[in-house]
Each structure stands twice: as structure tokens, then as C-alpha cells.
Design a protein around this motif. Structure first.
Motif, PDB file in Angstrom:
ATOM      1  N   ARG A 159       6.681 -17.358 -22.520  1.00 32.16           N
ATOM      2  CA  ARG A 159       7.337 -16.231 -21.885  1.00 32.16           C
ATOM      3  C   ARG A 159       8.351 -16.712 -20.849  1.00 32.16           C
ATOM      4  NH1 ARG A 159       3.569 -11.460 -19.413  1.00 32.16           N
ATOM      5  NH2 ARG A 159       2.543 -11.212 -21.424  1.00 32.16           N
ATOM      6  N   ALA A 160       7.922 -17.696 -20.049  1.00 38.88           N
ATOM      7  CA  ALA A 160       8.792 -18.213 -18.993  1.00 38.88           C
ATOM      8  C   ALA A 160      10.036 -18.860 -19.578  1.00 38.88           C
ATOM      9  CB  ALA A 160       8.024 -19.210 -18.132  1.00 38.88           C
ATOM     10  N   LEU A 161       9.863 -19.605 -20.671  1.00 38.79           N
ATOM     11  CA  LEU A 161      11.009 -20.299 -21.268  1.00 38.79           C
ATOM     12  C   LEU A 161      12.052 -19.304 -21.771  1.00 38.79           C
ATOM     13  CD1 LEU A 161       9.270 -23.262 -23.135  1.00 38.79           C
ATOM     14  CD2 LEU A 161      10.765 -23.360 -21.120  1.00 38.79           C
ATOM     15  N   VAL A 162      11.577 -18.218 -22.373  1.00 40.52           N
ATOM     16  CA  VAL A 162      12.501 -17.188 -22.848  1.00 40.52           C
ATOM     17  C   VAL A 162      13.309 -16.625 -21.671  1.00 40.52           C
ATOM     18  CG1 VAL A 162      12.654 -14.878 -23.861  1.00 40.52           C
ATOM     19  CG2 VAL A 162      11.083 -16.571 -24.835  1.00 40.52           C
ATOM     20  N   LEU A 163      12.593 -16.321 -20.578  1.00 37.10           N
ATOM     21  CA  LEU A 163      13.265 -15.750 -19.405  1.00 37.10           C
ATOM     22  C   LEU A 163      14.233 -16.739 -18.772  1.00 37.10           C
ATOM     23  CD1 LEU A 163      10.338 -13.799 -17.788  1.00 37.10           C
ATOM     24  CD2 LEU A 163      12.522 -12.832 -18.505  1.00 37.10           C
ATOM     25  N   LEU A 164      13.803 -18.001 -18.687  1.00 35.74           N
ATOM     26  CA  LEU A 164      14.666 -19.012 -18.066  1.00 35.74           C
ATOM     27  C   LEU A 164      15.950 -19.176 -18.870  1.00 35.74           C
ATOM     28  CD1 LEU A 164      12.042 -21.657 -16.915  1.00 35.74           C
ATOM     29  CD2 LEU A 164      13.516 -20.259 -15.463  1.00 35.74           C
ATOM     30  N   ALA A 165      15.816 -19.146 -20.191  1.00 34.40           N
ATOM     31  CA  ALA A 165      17.004 -19.264 -21.039  1.00 34.40           C
ATOM     32  C   ALA A 165      17.930 -18.076 -20.786  1.00 34.40           C
ATOM     33  CB  ALA A 165      16.592 -19.327 -22.508  1.00 34.40           C
ATOM     34  N   LYS A 166      17.324 -16.914 -20.719  1.00 37.14           N
ATOM     35  CA  LYS A 166      18.098 -15.692 -20.512  1.00 37.14           C
ATOM     36  C   LYS A 166      18.851 -15.716 -19.177  1.00 37.14           C
ATOM     37  CE  LYS A 166      17.175 -10.762 -20.263  1.00 37.14           C
ATOM     38  NZ  LYS A 166      16.115  -9.770 -20.351  1.00 37.14           N
ATOM     39  N   LEU A 167      18.206 -16.280 -18.158  1.00 36.62           N
ATOM     40  CA  LEU A 167      18.829 -16.299 -16.839  1.00 36.62           C
ATOM     41  C   LEU A 167      19.621 -17.590 -16.588  1.00 36.62           C
ATOM     42  CD1 LEU A 167      16.181 -14.651 -14.494  1.00 36.62           C
ATOM     43  CD2 LEU A 167      17.771 -13.630 -16.076  1.00 36.62           C
ATOM     44  N   GLY A 168      19.809 -18.385 -17.649  1.00 34.68           N
ATOM     45  CA  GLY A 168      20.615 -19.593 -17.518  1.00 34.68           C
ATOM     46  C   GLY A 168      19.985 -20.664 -16.665  1.00 34.68           C
ATOM     47  N   LEU A 169      18.652 -20.788 -16.736  1.00 37.91           N
ATOM     48  CA  LEU A 169      17.952 -21.753 -15.880  1.00 37.91           C
ATOM     49  C   LEU A 169      17.092 -22.730 -16.674  1.00 37.91           C
ATOM     50  CD1 LEU A 169      16.736 -19.196 -13.196  1.00 37.91           C
ATOM     51  CD2 LEU A 169      18.289 -21.085 -12.719  1.00 37.91           C
ATOM     52  N   SER A 170      17.384 -22.831 -17.989  1.00 37.50           N
ATOM     53  CA  SER A 170      16.525 -23.661 -18.847  1.00 37.50           C
ATOM     54  C   SER A 170      16.366 -25.080 -18.320  1.00 37.50           C
ATOM     55  CB  SER A 170      17.099 -23.718 -20.261  1.00 37.50           C
ATOM     56  OG  SER A 170      17.024 -22.447 -20.832  1.00 37.50           O
ATOM     57  N   ASP A 171      17.433 -25.633 -17.764  1.00 39.73           N
ATOM     58  CA  ASP A 171      17.371 -27.034 -17.320  1.00 39.73           C
ATOM     59  C   ASP A 171      16.670 -27.166 -15.971  1.00 39.73           C
ATOM     60  OD1 ASP A 171      19.464 -25.535 -16.282  1.00 39.73           O
ATOM     61  OD2 ASP A 171      20.645 -27.311 -15.775  1.00 39.73           O
ATOM     62  N   LYS A 172      16.242 -26.060 -15.381  1.00 44.35           N
ATOM     63  CA  LYS A 172      15.637 -26.123 -14.046  1.00 44.35           C
ATOM     64  C   LYS A 172      14.134 -25.917 -14.070  1.00 44.35           C
ATOM     65  CE  LYS A 172      19.563 -26.546 -11.896  1.00 44.35           C
ATOM     66  NZ  LYS A 172      19.937 -27.916 -11.488  1.00 44.35           N
ATOM     67  N   GLY A 207      21.372 -18.839  -5.166  1.00 47.90           N
ATOM     68  CA  GLY A 207      21.534 -17.977  -6.346  1.00 47.90           C
ATOM     69  C   GLY A 207      20.525 -18.319  -7.429  1.00 47.90           C
ATOM     70  N   GLN A 208      20.304 -19.627  -7.616  1.00 46.81           N
ATOM     71  CA  GLN A 208      19.307 -20.052  -8.610  1.00 46.81           C
ATOM     72  C   GLN A 208      17.910 -19.631  -8.181  1.00 46.81           C
ATOM     73  OE1 GLN A 208      20.380 -24.186  -8.485  1.00 46.81           O
ATOM     74  NE2 GLN A 208      21.586 -24.085 -10.373  1.00 46.81           N
ATOM     75  N   GLN A 209      17.628 -19.789  -6.893  1.00 47.41           N
ATOM     76  CA  GLN A 209      16.301 -19.378  -6.404  1.00 47.41           C
ATOM     77  C   GLN A 209      16.069 -17.893  -6.634  1.00 47.41           C
ATOM     78  OE1 GLN A 209      14.786 -20.831  -2.605  1.00 47.41           O
ATOM     79  NE2 GLN A 209      16.423 -22.310  -2.512  1.00 47.41           N
ATOM     80  N   GLN A 210      17.111 -17.094  -6.368  1.00 48.70           N
ATOM     81  CA  GLN A 210      16.933 -15.662  -6.557  1.00 48.70           C
ATOM     82  C   GLN A 210      16.748 -15.337  -8.039  1.00 48.70           C
ATOM     83  OE1 GLN A 210      15.551 -13.327  -5.393  1.00 48.70           O
ATOM     84  NE2 GLN A 210      16.896 -12.245  -3.983  1.00 48.70           N
ATOM     85  N   ARG A 211      17.440 -16.079  -8.919  1.00 50.22           N
ATOM     86  CA  ARG A 211      17.250 -15.825 -10.352  1.00 50.22           C
ATOM     87  C   ARG A 211      15.826 -16.225 -10.780  1.00 50.22           C
ATOM     88  NH1 ARG A 211      21.670 -18.717 -13.409  1.00 50.22           N
ATOM     89  NH2 ARG A 211      22.193 -19.771 -11.465  1.00 50.22           N
ATOM     90  N   VAL A 212      15.317 -17.297 -10.197  1.00 54.46           N
ATOM     91  CA  VAL A 212      13.923 -17.661 -10.503  1.00 54.46           C
ATOM     92  C   VAL A 212      12.981 -16.552 -10.038  1.00 54.46           C
ATOM     93  CG1 VAL A 212      12.033 -19.261 -10.011  1.00 54.46           C
ATOM     94  CG2 VAL A 212      14.338 -20.142 -10.406  1.00 54.46           C
ATOM     95  N   SER A 213      13.255 -16.002  -8.869  1.00 56.05           N
ATOM     96  CA  SER A 213      12.338 -14.970  -8.374  1.00 56.05           C
ATOM     97  C   SER A 213      12.437 -13.710  -9.241  1.00 56.05           C
ATOM     98  CB  SER A 213      12.572 -14.705  -6.882  1.00 56.05           C
ATOM     99  OG  SER A 213      13.462 -13.647  -6.698  1.00 56.05           O
ATOM    100  N   ILE A 214      13.615 -13.465  -9.805  1.00 60.92           N
ATOM    101  CA  ILE A 214      13.737 -12.341 -10.747  1.00 60.92           C
ATOM    102  C   ILE A 214      12.933 -12.655 -12.017  1.00 60.92           C
ATOM    103  CG2 ILE A 214      15.338 -11.047 -12.214  1.00 60.92           C
ATOM    104  CD1 ILE A 214      17.461 -11.386  -9.985  1.00 60.92           C
ATOM    105  N   ALA A 215      13.030 -13.902 -12.467  1.00 62.24           N
ATOM    106  CA  ALA A 215      12.262 -14.305 -13.650  1.00 62.24           C
ATOM    107  C   ALA A 215      10.763 -14.173 -13.389  1.00 62.24           C
ATOM    108  CB  ALA A 215      12.600 -15.749 -14.033  1.00 62.24           C
ATOM    109  N   ARG A 216      10.347 -14.565 -12.190  1.00 67.88           N
ATOM    110  CA  ARG A 216       8.931 -14.475 -11.830  1.00 67.88           C
ATOM    111  C   ARG A 216       8.452 -13.026 -11.886  1.00 67.88           C
ATOM    112  NH1 ARG A 216       6.970 -16.381  -5.872  1.00 67.88           N
ATOM    113  NH2 ARG A 216       8.189 -14.561  -5.260  1.00 67.88           N
ATOM    114  N   ALA A 217       9.298 -12.108 -11.375  1.00 65.08           N
ATOM    115  CA  ALA A 217       8.927 -10.695 -11.412  1.00 65.08           C
ATOM    116  C   ALA A 217       8.931 -10.164 -12.842  1.00 65.08           C
ATOM    117  CB  ALA A 217       9.874  -9.888 -10.528  1.00 65.08           C
ATOM    118  N   LEU A 218       9.934 -10.557 -13.616  1.00 58.79           N
ATOM    119  CA  LEU A 218      10.048 -10.055 -14.993  1.00 58.79           C
ATOM    120  C   LEU A 218       8.932 -10.566 -15.901  1.00 58.79           C
ATOM    121  CD1 LEU A 218      13.892 -10.341 -15.695  1.00 58.79           C
ATOM    122  CD2 LEU A 218      12.555  -8.229 -15.548  1.00 58.79           C
TER     123      LEU A 218
END
Ligand SMILES: Nc1ncnc2c1ncn2[C@@H]1O[C@H](COP(=O)(O)OP(=O)(O)O)[C@@H](O)[C@H]1O
Ligand SMILES: [Mg+2]
Lengths: 253, 216
Positions: free
Chosen positions: A127-140, A151-162
């Protein structure tokens, strides 16, 4: 059915009335922005909705399930088990991210799934990998929050919530802690979620963004909803307070 | 007395010192955490009692506490304590004394945690216990490590206080031999021992700090 229904919500801090009889309902797929001057009670409203703060009056209902209601002149909350169920309905994205600094990006996203929702590690990571790819964070995925930009941290926190697959997602000034150039990347993510009809309530100072993304904008001041409507309606309104607020904002630009 | 004999006796003393050190940490580190919970309790009585306990432990000499715990049972309550009690008394006195110091360190660490960490955990559905164990405590440990290192280094030296009740640890033995043989050598050896011990402690703690430096 409304996903979220707040009726006559009241909240005060040591006698200071911060929310004065606020009612708000949000239906599935709706995107609602909340604007208003600082100190008007926007955060407090989100904190009451997410039960970080106890309300003093009124009721809170998610998908027809009562989380909190008035009895006498007090608010009564549902049982612990019921609240645990209701907690699964929503997610909250904070202004200052509040990622767990000692966990990697992957663990930030999956840990609650595994230890709270009892989902298998394998499924959580997928699930996390799908979200990370979607938010452009796969390499992180193996990075730690301190190695990421705001900005990356906030996208991670959005991924965490999603990742918890909430019905409704709250944002409390998600870009206020970010530089202008990083703001855009976070707003883009939220716009994409809006396109997918994710139900969202967003407190923001980004007027252009609010106009673009919202089905409805709510203008709050002094703990009451002063005006609300579709972006077109709201920006055409003859509300003095609203005009003053808008003028103030554009004066700041 | 031959050199070998002397070294053998000092070696035994060393072992006892290391035992006092290790057992004190083993008991006082977790005990300190519970004391810090009491110190931060919502219950005023619990909070007051723990506060008094911490203040007493920190405000009176450890040597005095040791004497009271060792002689107290027989002098106050006429309980006959066997010879094994000597070592037990040392461990009890050191553990409850150090727990008070550690409690204040834990408290400062826990209170320094940003409220946002609790809130993020709550919204994600973590229980209170999960939040503390998984989110808060690991970060607190990292934050308090320098203060804990200081306490541990003090503890190494404090183990010599056990001589007050004639517990045969390093310092007691070194002093006995020095007096009996009129030589300073055992005291020098004791000095080297404490120094090397602390050197190792500092090294280990540095390693731990490094291991936790992967995040900020
Ligand atoms: N925990 C609190 N204790 C006391 N006062 C608070 C607390 N939280 C918010 N307030 C007060 O409530 C008012 C509204 O705050 P807030 O909801 O944060 O406004 P906004 O998010 O619109 O800027 C402010 O006057 C603020 O000082
Ligand atoms: Mg706010």
C-alpha cells in the motif's frame, strides 16, 4: 448520507469562546476549504472534528455514527470501542507535518497500519509503495524525515494519512510551514486528490488554490461561519468582513 | 604479601565493584522511569509523594542513605540481618538513590517532547501505551543520553562509597592492603581501575549515541 456532520459546536478555552455555535456538514466527495483570519478558530474546529480537542457543546457524527452529542449542558463522547471505529473514518495532515523522526519514510506510513489496524506487513508495504509512487517519493522510502525537504515531508505525511484509507481527510494549513516553491508541490498533490473525489476539508490561506479546488468555501471569523458558498458565490458576495479579509490578503501579496 | 596475592585480592574487589555498578543500573534505570511517571502523575498525592522521595534522595548523602539501609533493620526493628545483607543493602541503597536522579532525567526528556508527536499518534489510532513505547520513549532515550552518561560515570566512582559499610569492593580492599603493607601501590591500581572503567563507559555511550544519530 453526510460523511461528517457537526451541529452547534461550541468550544471555549478558560472562558474565551473560540467556537460559537458552528454547524457544518460535508458529503461524500466534497472538497471544502475554510478561510479566515488567524485566531478565528479554524484549527480549533478541525481539532474538535478529529477529537484532539473535546467540544463543550454540540454534536459530532461520522457516517451516521455519533461520536459526541449533547446531554444536559455537557458533551458526551461515545464508548472507547466506538470511537476507535470512528477514528478510522478520518485522517489529519498537520501544518508542521509531525512525522515520526526515528522512523523511515516507509515505517512512518506502515507502522500504524501494522500495529493499529493489524494489517500484514507485506500488505502495508505494498500500500505504501503505491502511495509513494503516486506522490513522487518512490526513491525516498528508506530516507528519514530529517533528510527530506519540507515539501517532501508534507507529502510523506499525506501518504501516511492516506494509507489508512480514510473516508475524509482534514488539512490544517498544509503549506504554511513551507517556502513558496515547495508549496506548489504539496498543493498539486491535494488537487490530484480532489480530482479523484477524495472528501477533504482544508484550512488554507492560499486563495487561488481554494478557488480552484473547492466545491465550497467557508469564511470563518471570531468563531462563527460568516459566509459560505461555492467559490463563485463567495467571491461575488457583498459581505463586508469577507471583503476586508480578502483585501487584507491581497495587500499582503 | 606477594604482588600476585595483592592483584588477586584487588581483582576480587574489582569484580564486586563491577557487580554493584551493573546491578544498580539494571534496577535503577527502569525504576527511575516509574518514579518519573509518579512525578508527572495527575494524582496530586502520588505526585507529592514522589516529589518528596526524589528530593530526599537527592538532598542527602548517598553514604548516609547506605548506612541507614544497612543498619536500619537491626537498629530500628531488631531484625537480625545476615552477612549477605551487606551486599543487598548496597544494591538497594544505590538503586533507589540513582532511580531518583534518573527519574528527573526521564521527566525532563518526556516533557521536552513536542505535543505534535502525541497528536499525530492519536489521530493515527495508536493507544496511549503504544504511543509511549513506540513513538515517545525511543526519542526520549536519544534526548537524555548525554545526561544519562554523566550519571553513569558518577555511578562508577560512587561504587567506592560501599566502603562505608565495609563491603569488600575495589576501594575498600585497596585501602586495607595499603594500610597493612604500608604501600601506595594498591591505591594507584584502584585509581587506574576507576579511570579505565570510566573510559570504557564513555566509549560505549559514545557508540550508543552514534547508533542513534541516524535521525534528528
Ligand atoms: N489550547 C488552547 N488553549 C487556550 N487557548 C487556545 C488554545 N487553542 C487555541 N486557543 C485560542 O483560540 C483561538 C482560536 O485559535 P485557532 O483555532 O488556532 O485559530 P486559527 O487556526 O483560526 O488561527 C485563539 O485566540 C487561540 O489563542
Ligand atoms: Mg490555525
Amino acid at each position: 448520507m453526510e460523511l461528517l456532520e457537526m451541529q452547534h459546536v461550541k468550544k471555549e478555552f478558560n472562558g474565551l469562546k473560540v467556537l460559537k455555535d458552528i454547524s457544518l456538514s460535508v458529503s461524500k466527495g466534497e472538497v471544502v476549504s475554510i478561510i479566515g483570519p488567524s485566531g478565528s478558530g479554524k484549527s480549533t474546529l478541525l481539532r474538535c472534528a478529529t477529537m484532539l480537542e473535546k467540544m463543550d457543546g454540540g454534536s459530532l457524527t461520522y457516517m451516521g455514527e455519533s461520536a459526541c452529542w449533547e446531554e444536559g449542558d455537557k458533551c458526551v463522547y461515545a464508548s472507547k470501542a466506538k470511537l476507535k471505529e470512528i477514528h478510522k473514518c478520518f485522517g489529519l495532515v498537520f501544518q508542521n507535518f509531525n512525522l515520526f523522526p526515528h522512523y523511515s519514510v516507509m515505517k512512518n506510513i506502515t507502522d500504524a497500519l501494522i500495529s493499529v489496524d493489524k494489517i500484514s506487513k507485506k500488505e502495508a508495504e505494498e500500500r505504501a509503495l503505491v502511495l509513494l509512487a503516486k506522490l513522487g517519493l518512490s526513491d525516498k522510502k528508506d530516507a528519514y524525515p530529517c533528510q527530506l525537504s519540507g515539501g517532501q515531508q508534507q507529502r510523506v505525511s499525506i501518504a501516511r494519512a492516506l494509507a489508512k484509507q480514510p473516508q475524509i481527510l482534514f488539512f490544517d494549513e498544509p503549506t504554511s510551514a513551507l517556502d513558496p516553491e515547495l508549496t506548489a508541490e504539496v498543493l498539486k498533490v491535494i488537487k490530484e486528490l480532489a480530482k479523484e473525489h477524495m472528501t477533504m476539508i482544508i484550512v488554507t490561506h492560499e486563495m487561488q488554490f481554494a478557488k480552484e479546488v473547492s466545491d465550497r468555501i467557508i469564511f470563518m471569523e471570531h468563531g462563527v461561519i460568516q459566509a459560505q458558498g461555492s467559490p463563485e458565490e463567495l467571491f461575488d458576495m457583498k459581505n463586508e468582513r469577507l471583503k476586508e479579509f480578502m483585501g487584507h490578503l491581497s495587500g499582503n501579496l | 604479601m606477594s604482588i600476585q596475592m595483592m592483584l588477586l585480592q584487588l581483582g576480587k574487589g574489582m569484580l564486586v565493584s563491577v557487580e554493584i555498578f551493573a546491578l544498580t543500573l539494571l534496577f535503577s534505570l527502569p525504576l527511575g522511569l516509574f518514579v518519573s511517571f509518579g512525578r508527572m502523575s495527575k494524582n496530586g498525592i502520588v505526585r507529592g509523594l514522589t516529589k518528596a522521595y526524589i528530593s530526599l534522595m537527592r538532598g542527602t548523602p548517598l553514604m548516609l542513605q547506605l548506612l541507614i539501609i544497612y543498619f536500619g533493620p537491626s537498629l530500628l526493628f531488631k531484625i537480625r540481618t545476615g552477612t549477605e545483607y551487606r551486599f543487598v543493602a548496597v544494591i538497594i541503597a544505590f538503586s533507589i538513590n540513582y532511580a531518583a536522579y534518573f527519574a528527573e532525567i526521564y521527566r525532563s526528556g518526556i516533557e521536552s517532547m513536542p505535543i505534535g508527536q502525541y497528536e499525530a499518534a492519536k489521530v493515527l489510532g495508536y493507544s496511549k501505551a503504544q504511543t509511549f513505547v513506540k513513538i515517545i520513549l525511543p526519542q526520549v532515550i536519544k534526548r537524555i543520553l548525554p545526561s544519562v552518561t554523566n550519571e553513569i560515570i558518577t555511578l562508577v566512582k560512587d561504587t567506592s562509597l560501599a566502603f562505608a559499610i565495609a563491603q569488600a569492593e575495589m576501594f575498600t580492599i585497596a585501602k586495607q592492603i595499603a594500610a597493612a603493607q604500608t604501600t601506595i601501590m594498591p591505591l594507584m591500581i584502584a585509581g587506574v581501575f576507576y579511570y579505565v572503567f570510566n573510559f570504557i563507559v564513555a566509549l560505549v555511550m559514545e557508540r550508543v549515541e552514534k547508533a542513534l544519530s541516524y535521525y534528528r
